[in-house]
Design a protein around this motif. Structure first.
Motif, short mmCIF file in Angstrom:
data_model
loop_
_atom_site.label_atom_id
_atom_site.label_comp_id
_atom_site.label_asym_id
_atom_site.label_seq_id
_atom_site.Cartn_x
_atom_site.Cartn_y
_atom_site.Cartn_z
N SER A 36 47.40 96.73 156.59
CA SER A 36 46.11 96.17 156.17
C SER A 36 45.35 97.09 155.22
CB SER A 36 45.25 95.83 157.39
OG SER A 36 45.12 96.96 158.20
N ASP A 37 45.81 98.34 155.11
CA ASP A 37 45.18 99.26 154.15
C ASP A 37 45.88 99.24 152.79
OD1 ASP A 37 47.52 100.33 155.22
OD2 ASP A 37 46.86 102.41 154.99
N LYS A 38 46.86 98.36 152.62
CA LYS A 38 47.65 98.34 151.37
C LYS A 38 47.33 97.09 150.54
CE LYS A 38 50.44 101.70 152.98
NZ LYS A 38 50.29 103.07 152.54
N ILE A 39 47.43 97.27 149.23
CA ILE A 39 47.19 96.16 148.30
C ILE A 39 48.45 95.89 147.48
CG2 ILE A 39 45.88 95.46 146.23
CD1 ILE A 39 43.49 96.95 147.34
N ALA A 40 48.81 94.62 147.37
CA ALA A 40 49.95 94.20 146.53
C ALA A 40 49.44 93.32 145.39
CB ALA A 40 50.96 93.42 147.36
N ASN A 56 54.24 86.37 148.60
CA ASN A 56 52.84 86.24 149.02
C ASN A 56 52.75 86.11 150.55
OD1 ASN A 56 50.13 84.56 147.31
ND2 ASN A 56 50.05 85.77 149.15
N VAL A 57 53.59 85.24 151.12
CA VAL A 57 53.58 85.06 152.59
C VAL A 57 54.03 86.36 153.27
CG1 VAL A 57 54.66 83.80 154.50
CG2 VAL A 57 53.91 82.56 152.46
N ALA A 58 55.04 87.01 152.73
CA ALA A 58 55.51 88.28 153.31
C ALA A 58 54.38 89.30 153.34
CB ALA A 58 56.70 88.81 152.51
N GLU A 59 53.66 89.39 152.24
CA GLU A 59 52.53 90.34 152.16
C GLU A 59 51.48 90.00 153.22
OE1 GLU A 59 51.96 89.41 148.10
OE2 GLU A 59 53.44 90.87 147.41
N LEU A 60 51.19 88.72 153.38
CA LEU A 60 50.19 88.30 154.39
C LEU A 60 50.69 88.60 155.80
CD1 LEU A 60 49.04 84.91 152.81
CD2 LEU A 60 47.85 87.11 152.73
N ARG A 61 51.98 88.39 156.04
CA ARG A 61 52.53 88.68 157.38
C ARG A 61 52.48 90.17 157.70
NH1 ARG A 61 55.22 84.86 160.33
NH2 ARG A 61 55.66 82.89 159.28
N LEU A 62 52.48 91.00 156.66
CA LEU A 62 52.37 92.45 156.86
C LEU A 62 50.91 92.90 156.86
CD1 LEU A 62 55.24 93.62 154.47
CD2 LEU A 62 55.28 93.68 156.97
N GLY A 63 49.99 91.96 156.72
CA GLY A 63 48.56 92.29 156.75
C GLY A 63 48.04 92.84 155.44
N ASN A 276 64.62 82.89 155.07
CA ASN A 276 65.03 84.31 155.12
C ASN A 276 64.36 85.11 154.01
OD1 ASN A 276 66.62 84.05 157.38
ND2 ASN A 276 68.51 83.69 156.24
N GLY A 277 64.00 84.45 152.91
CA GLY A 277 63.34 85.14 151.80
C GLY A 277 62.06 85.83 152.23
N VAL A 278 61.32 85.24 153.13
CA VAL A 278 60.08 85.88 153.61
C VAL A 278 60.41 87.19 154.32
CG1 VAL A 278 58.13 85.64 155.19
CG2 VAL A 278 58.85 83.68 153.80
N PHE A 279 61.42 87.17 155.21
CA PHE A 279 61.73 88.36 156.01
C PHE A 279 62.33 89.47 155.14
CE2 PHE A 279 62.15 84.61 158.82
CZ PHE A 279 60.94 84.80 159.48
N ILE A 280 63.18 89.08 154.20
CA ILE A 280 63.75 90.08 153.27
C ILE A 280 62.64 90.71 152.45
CG2 ILE A 280 65.00 90.18 151.04
CD1 ILE A 280 66.87 90.53 153.45
N ARG A 281 61.68 89.92 152.01
CA ARG A 281 60.60 90.47 151.16
C ARG A 281 59.66 91.33 152.00
NH1 ARG A 281 62.09 85.14 148.21
NH2 ARG A 281 63.33 86.14 146.59
N MET A 282 59.52 90.99 153.28
CA MET A 282 58.76 91.89 154.17
C MET A 282 59.47 93.25 154.25
SD MET A 282 57.81 89.24 157.26
CE MET A 282 57.00 90.41 158.35
#
Ligand code: CP
Length: 290
Positions: A36-40, A56-63, A276-282
């Motif tokens: 949550s302290d990181k910006i993409a 975008n979804v991967a970034e949101l899932r990582l906060g 799987n694209g979301v998890f790989i991008r996470m």
């Protein structure tokens, strides 16, 4: 400075397997970090649905907090270069920048000048590292490992960054990879096989989109002729091996490279690839910013 992800040929097979394993943990809902302290910043200079929005979804899932670049409303329209545009975003202080651009290896001019970690969302006809990683994750879920599997990559090989990336990494992981399609779409340096024979003997039939937007001239045949000669028709699907699967990076030209009804048939893993694209991008983002 975080770790860039520009092309898979930069990564050892151990690194590739570890990203896939991490993505599998995220898929199971385990050990998800909080960034949550990181910006993409997502900078897509070329249209994209799957890569752009699953990042975008991967970034949101990582906060993470996310800024999305809109090329149509930017100073690109005042002839600002890609270098100055990305350098401008980097000066805002993000932790990661995801870029897709039509130019092969656009990232070379940025290396050494950018503080954020760069993640390549696709460069021209060159590389698409996160697509290949999600393809490999899908194959590993299906077969447990890579060695000894046969994959035919069929269709518009010469314009496909997915084909180029997968051909290299799959062979490095011990898979047999052949290409198939019309002569004008194939490359001399890549092994090729008759499409019908390859369909009958492969564990993975990976179809590619005919990239009309990258063809200087229109195709030498109608879409119906293409489908009959080089598409995965219903009749060809019946001749696939019992456990063989259908993959496609999408978007799909239905009834051109793939029969419409095969898109969601029991063998198809096309929407699984997208999940799987979301998890790989996470996993790629974690590697970039942790
Ligand atoms: N597979 C893929 O890269 O799709 P998009 O162009 O929609 O991102």
């Amino acid at each position: 400075m975080g770790k860039n992800l520009l092309k898979l040929s930069d990564l050892s097979t151990d690194e590739i397997v570890s990203i896939i394993d991490r993505a599998e943990m995220f898929c199971q809902g385990t050990d998800i970090p909080n960034f949550s302290d990181k910006i993409a910043c997502n900078m897509f200079f070329e249209p994209s649905t799957r890569t752009q929005y699953s990042f975008n979804v991967a970034e949101l899932r990582l906060g993470m907090r996310v800024v999305s670049f809109n090329p149509g409303a930017s100073s690109l329209n005042k002839n600002e270069s890609i270098y100055d545009t990305v350098k401008t975003f980097d000066s805002f202080g993000p932790d990661a920048i995801v870029i897709r651009h039509t130019q092969n290896e656009y990232y070379n001019e940025l290396l050494g000048h950018i503080n954020a970690a760069l993640l390549n969302g696709g460069d021209g006809t060159g590389n698409h590292p996160t697509q290949s990683l999600l393809d490999l994750m899908t194959i590993k879920q299906e077969f447990g490992s890579f060695k000894g599997l046969k994959c035919v990559i069929a269709g518009d090989i010469s314009h496909s960054r997915v084909a180029h990336t997968n051909y290299e990494v799959m062979r490095r992981l011990g898979m047999e990879v052949v290409t198939a399609g019309p002569d004008e779409f194939l490359e001399k340096t890549l092994d090729r096989e008759d499409f019908d024979r390859a369909v009958e003997t492969s564990d993975i039939v990976m179809m590619l989109r005919v990239q009309h937007e990258r063809h200087a001239e229109t195709m030498n045949m109608t879409v119906e002729q293409y489908h009959k000669a080089y598409g995965l028709t219903v009749e060809r699907e019946k001749r696939m091996k019992d456990r063989a699967i259908i993959m496609h990076p999408a978007p799909v030209n239905r009834d051109v490279e793939l029969a419409d009804c095969l898109m969601e048939c029991p063998r198809s893993r096309i929407f699984k690839q997208m999940s799987n694209g979301v998890f790989i991008r996470m996993a790629a983002l974690e590697r970039a910013v942790k």
